[in-house]
Design an enzyme around this catalytic site. Sequence first.
Site, PDB file in Angstrom:
ATOM      1  N   LYS A  42       7.775   0.488   2.217  1.00 34.73           N
ATOM      2  CA  LYS A  42       6.837   0.775   1.121  1.00 34.73           C
ATOM      3  C   LYS A  42       7.437   0.639  -0.276  1.00 34.73           C
ATOM      4  CE  LYS A  42       3.586   0.961   2.640  1.00 34.73           C
ATOM      5  NZ  LYS A  42       3.062  -0.287   3.271  1.00 34.73           N
ATOM      6  N   HIS A 102      14.073  -3.655   7.020  1.00 37.92           N
ATOM      7  CA  HIS A 102      14.112  -2.303   6.457  1.00 37.92           C
ATOM      8  C   HIS A 102      15.369  -1.566   6.909  1.00 37.92           C
ATOM      9  CE1 HIS A 102      10.122  -2.697   4.917  1.00 37.92           C
ATOM     10  NE2 HIS A 102       9.518  -2.666   6.075  1.00 37.92           N
ATOM     11  N   SER A 132       2.916   6.288  -0.487  1.00 36.74           N
ATOM     12  CA  SER A 132       2.537   5.008   0.115  1.00 36.74           C
ATOM     13  C   SER A 132       2.797   5.023   1.624  1.00 36.74           C
ATOM     14  CB  SER A 132       3.326   3.886  -0.565  1.00 36.74           C
ATOM     15  OG  SER A 132       2.922   2.634  -0.091  1.00 36.74           O
ATOM     16  N   ARG A 251      -2.843  -1.145  -1.512  1.00 38.60           N
ATOM     17  CA  ARG A 251      -3.580   0.090  -1.770  1.00 38.60           C
ATOM     18  C   ARG A 251      -3.801   0.301  -3.261  1.00 38.60           C
ATOM     19  NH1 ARG A 251      -2.482   5.482  -2.535  1.00 38.60           N
ATOM     20  NH2 ARG A 251      -0.360   4.837  -3.029  1.00 38.60           N
ATOM     21  N   GLY A 253      -0.700  -0.215  -5.784  1.00 39.47           N
ATOM     22  CA  GLY A 253       0.268  -1.089  -6.448  1.00 39.47           C
ATOM     23  C   GLY A 253       0.656  -0.655  -7.848  1.00 39.47           C
TER      24      GLY A 253
HETATM   25  P1  A3P Z   1       0.961   1.471  -2.636  1.00 43.66           P
HETATM   26  O1  A3P Z   1       0.680   2.027  -1.291  1.00 43.66           O
HETATM   27  O2  A3P Z   1       1.575   2.492  -3.555  1.00 43.66           O
HETATM   28  O3  A3P Z   1      -0.212   0.795  -3.272  1.00 43.66           O
HETATM   29  P2  A3P Z   1       5.754  -2.762   1.343  1.00 43.66           P
HETATM   30  O4  A3P Z   1       5.390  -4.172   1.141  1.00 43.66           O
HETATM   31  O5  A3P Z   1       7.218  -2.478   1.189  1.00 43.66           O
HETATM   32  O6  A3P Z   1       5.162  -2.200   2.590  1.00 43.66           O
HETATM   33  O7  A3P Z   1       5.133  -1.936   0.124  1.00 43.66           O
HETATM   34  C1  A3P Z   1       3.746  -1.771  -0.027  1.00 43.66           C
HETATM   35  C2  A3P Z   1       3.481  -1.193  -1.387  1.00 43.66           C
HETATM   36  O8  A3P Z   1       3.681  -2.218  -2.388  1.00 43.66           O
HETATM   37  C3  A3P Z   1       2.041  -0.730  -1.536  1.00 43.66           C
HETATM   38  O9  A3P Z   1       2.093   0.354  -2.486  1.00 43.66           O
HETATM   39  C4  A3P Z   1       1.402  -1.978  -2.123  1.00 43.66           C
HETATM   40  O10 A3P Z   1       0.170  -1.753  -2.767  1.00 43.66           O
HETATM   41  C5  A3P Z   1       2.484  -2.404  -3.096  1.00 43.66           C
HETATM   42  N1  A3P Z   1       2.360  -3.814  -3.511  1.00 43.66           N
HETATM   43  C6  A3P Z   1       2.150  -4.889  -2.729  1.00 43.66           C
HETATM   44  N2  A3P Z   1       2.064  -6.002  -3.472  1.00 43.66           N
HETATM   45  C7  A3P Z   1       2.232  -5.629  -4.756  1.00 43.66           C
HETATM   46  C8  A3P Z   1       2.237  -6.330  -6.006  1.00 43.66           C
HETATM   47  N3  A3P Z   1       2.050  -7.646  -6.061  1.00 43.66           N
HETATM   48  N4  A3P Z   1       2.441  -5.607  -7.127  1.00 43.66           N
HETATM   49  C9  A3P Z   1       2.616  -4.287  -7.076  1.00 43.66           C
HETATM   50  N5  A3P Z   1       2.621  -3.551  -5.937  1.00 43.66           N
HETATM   51  C10 A3P Z   1       2.439  -4.223  -4.786  1.00 43.66           C
END
Ligand code: A3P
Length: 289
Positions: A42, A102, A132, A251, A253
């Site tokens: 996340k 991870h 998240s 979600r 971001g």
């Molecule tokens: P949130 O749940 O806070 O929205 P991972 O890819 O490591 O699983 O992380 C997912 C998190 O990164 C989620 O956070 C997601 O919305 C966010 N995310 C994915 N793409 C993004 C982007 N282009 N810019 C900012 N946040 C992003």
Amino acid sequence: ESLQALVPLHGVLLSKDVVDNWETIESFQARSDDVVIATYPKAGTTWASEIIDMIYADGDHEKCRRDYIFNRVPYLEFRVPGMPTGIDQLNGTPSPRLVKTHLPIHLMPNSFWEKKAKVIYVARNAKDVAVSYFFFHQNVSALPDPGPWDKFLDNYMKGNVGYGSWYDHVKGWWEKRHDYKILYLFYEDMKEEPKREIRKMLDFLGKNMSDDALNKIVYHTSFDFMKTNDKVNYKSLPKEVIDQSTIPFMRKGIAGDWKNHFTVTQNEEFDGDYKRKMSGTDLHFRTVI
Ligand code: A3P
């Protein structure tokens, strides 16, 4: 037997499928031109992966790799019954391969270091990751039921979640960043000024790029664009693997969403615990404390 079991490996909770196949993962054969995207879950894995994929496609969105089932950047320790494993996908990938993981640094397969592969590590502040991760547990069938937020937060602070302690993960990679080829980046910096952070990636990867191509990467990797891009928003995965009907993978971001979820008491307890766990490191996050 439950898909949802998390079992410890060298002190870190991992899914049982990963632990049962640990020898295969541990003996993974890296290549010298592999580029690894390493994160605690996340922290912005999907975002960084898309940026790096676009860098390798010279900023041309159409040229991005499109032939993986799971996502365009295979996930090293991915194991879901009935689907090709991350390692199967990687073994069938021509160089240069992009690899997502991870794993905490002490569990990385040795061949990455022997081959001197490059690693881009992305860290995100502890509180936003907790929020998240909590929502992610509600979507992903392979993860245990997180229970109520208070309970999940308690488990998270204790490291009783998949991939173990956030604190150990971010510190572990930080401490070794000069020993190997590691570029250590922060989600909050990427939010603040994506172009600046993408330039750091380009320098680290030894790539040149026109400003035009760089702007295209910024555009295609913005949250709003990625949210609607079905190649990266995991909508192609079956509902049995990830159910996005109530909470999308993409979600919010943003940096600072924790403020909508932590109570004042939770925040005070978290901050006290955070200070103890992060004392003695020069690793600092700007949106916490
Ligand atoms: P949130 O749940 O806070 O929205 P991972 O890819 O490591 O699983 O992380 C997912 C998190 O990164 C989620 O956070 C997601 O919305 C966010 N995310 C994915 N793409 C993004 C982007 N282009 N810019 C900012 N946040 C992003």
